[in-house]
Scaffold this active site. Structure first.
Site, PDB file in Angstrom:
ATOM      1  N   GLU A  45       0.829  -1.209   0.000  1.00 48.69           N
ATOM      2  CA  GLU A  45       0.000   0.000   0.000  1.00 48.69           C
ATOM      3  C   GLU A  45       0.864   1.259   0.000  1.00 48.69           C
ATOM      4  O   GLU A  45       1.810   1.391   0.782  1.00 48.69           O
ATOM      5  CB  GLU A  45      -0.901  -0.022   1.251  1.00 48.69           C
ATOM      6  N   LYS A 122      -9.103   2.412  -2.516  1.00 52.12           N
ATOM      7  CA  LYS A 122      -9.518   1.880  -1.220  1.00 52.12           C
ATOM      8  C   LYS A 122     -10.947   2.324  -0.899  1.00 52.12           C
ATOM      9  O   LYS A 122     -11.268   3.512  -0.937  1.00 52.12           O
ATOM     10  CB  LYS A 122      -8.546   2.369  -0.148  1.00 52.12           C
ATOM     11  N   CYS A 158      -5.717  -2.979   1.918  1.00 51.22           N
ATOM     12  CA  CYS A 158      -5.591  -3.091   3.376  1.00 51.22           C
ATOM     13  C   CYS A 158      -6.930  -3.266   4.100  1.00 51.22           C
ATOM     14  O   CYS A 158      -7.449  -4.363   4.185  1.00 51.22           O
ATOM     15  CB  CYS A 158      -4.811  -1.904   3.926  1.00 51.22           C
ATOM     16  N   GLY A 307      22.094   7.685  28.220  1.00 51.97           N
ATOM     17  CA  GLY A 307      22.624   7.602  29.569  1.00 51.97           C
ATOM     18  C   GLY A 307      22.516   6.172  30.076  1.00 51.97           C
ATOM     19  O   GLY A 307      21.406   5.640  30.192  1.00 51.97           O
ATOM     20  N   LEU A 308      23.637   5.554  30.346  1.00 53.87           N
ATOM     21  CA  LEU A 308      23.662   4.186  30.868  1.00 53.87           C
ATOM     22  C   LEU A 308      23.828   4.266  32.379  1.00 53.87           C
ATOM     23  O   LEU A 308      24.904   4.593  32.882  1.00 53.87           O
ATOM     24  CB  LEU A 308      24.815   3.405  30.233  1.00 53.87           C
ATOM     25  N   GLY A 310      23.150   1.882  34.843  1.00 56.67           N
ATOM     26  CA  GLY A 310      23.266   0.685  35.665  1.00 56.67           C
ATOM     27  C   GLY A 310      21.925   0.063  35.978  1.00 56.67           C
ATOM     28  O   GLY A 310      21.844  -0.960  36.647  1.00 56.67           O
ATOM     29  N   GLY A 311      20.833   0.672  35.454  1.00 61.23           N
ATOM     30  CA  GLY A 311      19.489   0.127  35.626  1.00 61.23           C
ATOM     31  C   GLY A 311      19.050  -0.656  34.399  1.00 61.23           C
ATOM     32  O   GLY A 311      19.687  -0.602  33.339  1.00 61.23           O
ATOM     33  N   ASP A 313      16.300  -0.413  32.395  1.00 61.34           N
ATOM     34  CA  ASP A 313      15.739   0.269  31.230  1.00 61.34           C
ATOM     35  C   ASP A 313      16.836   0.755  30.288  1.00 61.34           C
ATOM     36  O   ASP A 313      16.761   0.555  29.071  1.00 61.34           O
ATOM     37  CB  ASP A 313      14.868   1.447  31.665  1.00 61.34           C
ATOM     38  N   GLU A 424       6.317   3.681  33.688  1.00 57.94           N
ATOM     39  CA  GLU A 424       6.723   4.934  34.317  1.00 57.94           C
ATOM     40  C   GLU A 424       6.102   6.133  33.606  1.00 57.94           C
ATOM     41  O   GLU A 424       5.644   7.080  34.259  1.00 57.94           O
ATOM     42  CB  GLU A 424       8.247   5.026  34.314  1.00 57.94           C
TER      43      GLU A 424
END
Length: 574
Positions: A45, A122, A158, A307-308, A310-311, A313, A424
């Protein structure tokens, strides 16, 4: 009449607005199909433009370019090779300027012998969830079949397959094979739903069906391909791979009972980890990979930065990014504060080592001190008067990290990848202009409990097409330790939220099911808790409205799927 027809299913990944590039992709697919002996090539499509076009389809110059490209593609078919069926916009009056709402059609073009033979538009325009097609398209009439080289093809676009009206009209007017071109986005368990709908259309009409779907990422949406064919007895001789481009030729023979497709390419999805709590993760993970990869590639970012912490996510976000883009295009930064534990520092370093990615460290403590000095005269020693402070000081930490990542992004050109999950984001447990900062969020539609399942699964399985390393990529302690934002001493997520398995059950009931408070309580949840979560969900709408885009994997992702007012005084029954 023809007694044999070889039809190629061209499952390609178009780029929105790259009409010249999409034309070349279609030409390459036709060349490949011709080499395999195809008589006809069927693509998806709106493939010439990309899909969904949204308001781009209202621009006359955009429509001119799309129609010119289809005319060029039609000329290619004068070489005696396969004809083509491709999706694109059409105008009943190309001279009308500008096109008005509802005066452009979402069409399937039939190209053969150097010409645009005909088209079908369509009929059933979706206007729910992420779709607003009635806003920009007009509905075509109920279609009749198209005669292609002696075979009467019933073309649908579709949504036309999702109800019986169009297919029954085609069957009654003499169609021999039903053919659907699609831009159907991925959602968990949707592949089976599509197949069951196709089975219904086959059972109602007695006709076989070909289903060709787009593949690739387009902003929040991921199209998973997984094109297929069904015979009139509902057997499936063809099933293309999910989440990958493919051109497969189906061989059709006319018999006493109509047309039948011979056995061809069949690739079953998700064969990994059959059974167990983490089964079924492969399509979800691959959707996240493809959505992120195409967002970065099609918007021409050199890579991503995140941003890493240590968690879990940020670790899972990094793993998906590495698998999607390769470790050399993923740059991570640890941004410790005085509340960051040594455990988090060690876990982030181990995760970066396992994934083979660069990890830098930038302390935010100087920024925290600077903001404290800046604000003390106005806030009269706010933090000092309240011990460790409150959410004001916590948010300053999150925003210092967001500012740091954006500064690095500005210098390097890398896109900031936000790392918040759906649980969250639902309840507002995220900071605007802080941890919500970013150009894209791969976990935006992923509940926290699913974050854990995906992390465990990835440590056991290397997904197809992944560019990351095999084996464990997320340290076990990241998966097992209690989640914490580490914005104050000894902080844990469960200080503010119920356990994530409980929270996610309530959120799914509120978001996915629109269940009532009484209905959720009847499922075994505490009424006060349900009311609290509901209010948190509603109050956080202003944050979600300002959040970056992210991959949609559920039926009701935040954004176009779920549109709630920010100003909202409705509190439900007393």
């Amino acid at each position: 009449m023809a007694d044999r027809l070889k039809i190629a299913l061209a499952q390609i990944n178009p780029t929105m607005g790259d009409i010249a590039g999409n034309l070349e992709r279609l030409r390459a697919a036709r060349k490949e199909a011709a080499a395999k002996g195809a008589d006809l090539v069927v693509a998806s499509e709106m493939v010439i433009t990309g899909y969904p076009t949204e308001d781009l389809v209202l621009k006359p110059m955009f429509l001119d370019a799309a129609e010119d490209a289809i005319a060029e593609l039609a000329k290619d078919t004068a070489d005696g090779g396969p004809g083509m069926i491709v999706g694109g916009p059409s105008r009943p009056d190309p001279e009308a300027r500008p096109p008005l709402f509802g005066k452009v059609f979402n069409s399937a073009y039939v190209l053969d012998a150097g010409e645009i033979v005909t088209l079908r538009s369509k009929y059933d325009l979706p206007n729910y969830g992420v779709f607003d097609e009635k806003r920009v398209f007009g509905a075509g009439p109920l279609p009749g079949p198209v005669n292609y080289r002696g075979v009467r093809l019933g073309l649908m676009v579709c949504e036309d397959m999702w109800t019986s009206e169009v297919s029954e009209c085609l069957e009654e007017s003499g169609a021999e094979i039903l053919m659907v071109i699609n831009g159907s986005p991925y959602e968990a368990n949707k592949t089976e739903e599509r197949i069951q709908l196709a089975v219904s259309r086959v059972s109602e009409t007695g006709l076989p069906i070909i289903y060709v779907n787009q593949v690739g990422g387009q902003d929040e949406l991921v199209f998973d391909g997984a094109s297929f064919a069904l015979n009139s007895d509902n057997s499936m001789p063809i099933h293309l791979p999910a989440f990958a481009e493919a051109v497969a030729v189906s061989d059709w023979q006319r018999g006493d009972e109509g047309w039948r497709c011979e056995e061809g390419l069949r690739e079953a999805p998700d064969s990994s980890l059959d059974g167990g709590p983490d089964a079924g993760m492969e399509p979800v993970y691959r959707a996240l990979m493809l959505g992120l990869r195409d967002y970065v590639q099609k918007n021409r970012f050199p890579g991503i930065i995140l941003g890493l912490s240590g968690g879990i996510d940020s670790a899972l976000s990094a793993a998906i990014a590495v698998d999607a883009l390769g470790p050399e295009r993923v740059h991570c930064v640890m941004m410790p504060s005085p509340y960051t534990s040594q455990e988090s520092l060690d876990d982030a370093a181990e995760a970066a080592d396992l994934m083979g990615i660069k990890l830098d460290s930038v302390s935010i403590e100087p920024a925290m001190q600077a903001f404290g000095e800046m604000l003390t005269p106005m806030l009269n020693g706010f933090a000092a008067a309240n011990g460790a402070g409150d959410t004001t000081e916590e948010n300053i930490q999150a925003r210092s990290r967001g500012l740091t990542l954006m500064a690095i992004s500005n210098k390097l050109g890398y896109m900031v990848l936000s790392t918040g999950n759906k649980s969250e984001v639902s309840v507002g447990y995220a900071t605007l202009y802080g941890d919500m900062v970013g150009g894209y969020n791969v976990l935006k539609d992923v509940y926290k409990t699913l974050v854990f399942s995906l992390s465990r699964w990835r440590n056991q399985v290397l997904p197809p097409d992944a560019l990351g390393p095999a084996g464990r990529v997320i340290p076990e302690r990241i998966i097992t330790k209690p989640p914490s934002a580490e914005l104050k001493p000894d902080q844990k997520d469960e200080d503010s939220l119920p356990p994530y398995d409980v929270l996610d059950e309530i959120l799914k009931a509120l978001i996915e099911d629109e269940a009532s408070i009484d209905g959720i309580v009847a499922r075994g949840h505490d009424r006060d808790l349900v009311n609290r979560i509901w209010r948190m969900l509603e109050l956080a709408e202003y944050k979600r409205r300002q959040a970056c885009p992210g991959v949609k994997i559920t039926r009701r992702a935040f954004g176009r799927d779920r549109r709630y007012p920010i100003t909202n005084a409705f509190k439900g029954p007393a």
